[in-house]
Motif scaffolding. Structure first.
Motif, PDB file in Angstrom:
ATOM      1  N   THR A   1       0.821  -1.216   0.000  1.00 55.75           N
ATOM      2  CA  THR A   1       0.000   0.000   0.000  1.00 55.75           C
ATOM      3  C   THR A   1       0.854   1.264   0.000  1.00 55.75           C
TER       4      THR A   1
ATOM      5  N   ASP B   1      -4.309  -0.832  -3.100  1.00 55.86           N
ATOM      6  CA  ASP B   1      -5.363  -0.616  -2.111  1.00 55.86           C
ATOM      7  C   ASP B   1      -5.451  -1.826  -1.201  1.00 55.86           C
TER       8      ASP B   1
ATOM      9  N   VAL C   1      -7.848  -4.079   0.365  1.00 53.48           N
ATOM     10  CA  VAL C   1      -9.236  -4.429   0.101  1.00 53.48           C
ATOM     11  C   VAL C   1      -9.886  -5.039   1.336  1.00 53.48           C
TER      12      VAL C   1
ATOM     13  N   VAL D   1      -4.842  -7.338  -1.055  1.00 55.97           N
ATOM     14  CA  VAL D   1      -4.418  -6.066  -1.635  1.00 55.97           C
ATOM     15  C   VAL D   1      -4.601  -6.159  -3.152  1.00 55.97           C
TER      16      VAL D   1
ATOM     17  N   ARG E   1      -4.596  -0.341  -7.662  1.00 54.60           N
ATOM     18  CA  ARG E   1      -5.713   0.580  -7.892  1.00 54.60           C
ATOM     19  C   ARG E   1      -6.237   0.422  -9.309  1.00 54.60           C
TER      20      ARG E   1
END
Length: 131
Positions: free
Chosen positions: A22, A28, A30, A44, A47
Motif C-alpha cells: 500500500t 489498495d 481491500v 491487496v 488501484r
C-alpha cells in the motif's frame, strides 16, 4: 466466464507486507480480517485492477523457505501502469529496488524490480497501438 480473482502470495509478516504494497507500490488494502486463529485474510489490489493478492503468512518451515522464491527467480508478477516514468520515480523514491534501468521495448516500457522478499516483478507500460 471465470476470471482470476486472487493469487496467494506468501509473506513473512502481514503488517510489513501491507505497508510495502500500500506504500511504495500504491495498492489498495481491500480486506484485512482477523480469522481468530492467529491468521488474517489480507487482500491487496492494484488501484483500478481486478485481480488481487491474498497475502498469506507462511505457517511452516516449508512455506517460510519459499517466501521470496515462489517462482525460482523468474519474473512472477507484471504490474501495468499508464505512466511508467511517474510510477518508476514514485516507487524508486519509496525504496523499491529496481534491478535494471528502464528499457523501451517494442511491447512497451519496462523495468524489473524486487518486492520486499526478493520476488521479481515487471513494472510495465504496454505500448499503445497506433491507428
Amino acid at each position: 466466464m471465470p476470471s482470476l480473482a486472487l493469487v496467494t502470495f506468501l509473506v513473512r509478516d502481514y503488517d510489513e507486507s501491507v505497508a510495502f504494497f500500500t506504500g511504495p507500490l500504491g495498492f489498495d488494502l481491500v480486506e484485512d480480517t482477523d480469522r481468530g486463529d492467529g491468521t488474517r485474510w489480507v487482500v491487496v489490489r492494484p488501484r483500478g485492477g481486478d485481480a488481487a493478492l491474498l497475502l498469506a503468512r507462511a505457517s511452516d518451515d516449508g512455506q517460510r523457505a519459499r517466501v521470496g522464491g515462489q517462482t525460482g527467480g523468474r519474473v512472477a508478477f507484471f504490474l501495468h501502469t499508464d505512466d511508467f516514468a511517474r510510477d518508476h520515480a514514485r516507487m524508486t523514491a519509496g525504496g523499491v529496488r529496481f534491478l535494471e534501468e528502464p528499457r523501451h521495448e517494442p511491447y512497451g516500457s519496462v523495468a524489473v524490480f524486487e518486492d520486499l522478499y526478493g520476488n521479481r516483478w515487471d513494472l510495465l507500460q504496454p505500448a499503445t497501438a497506433t491507428p
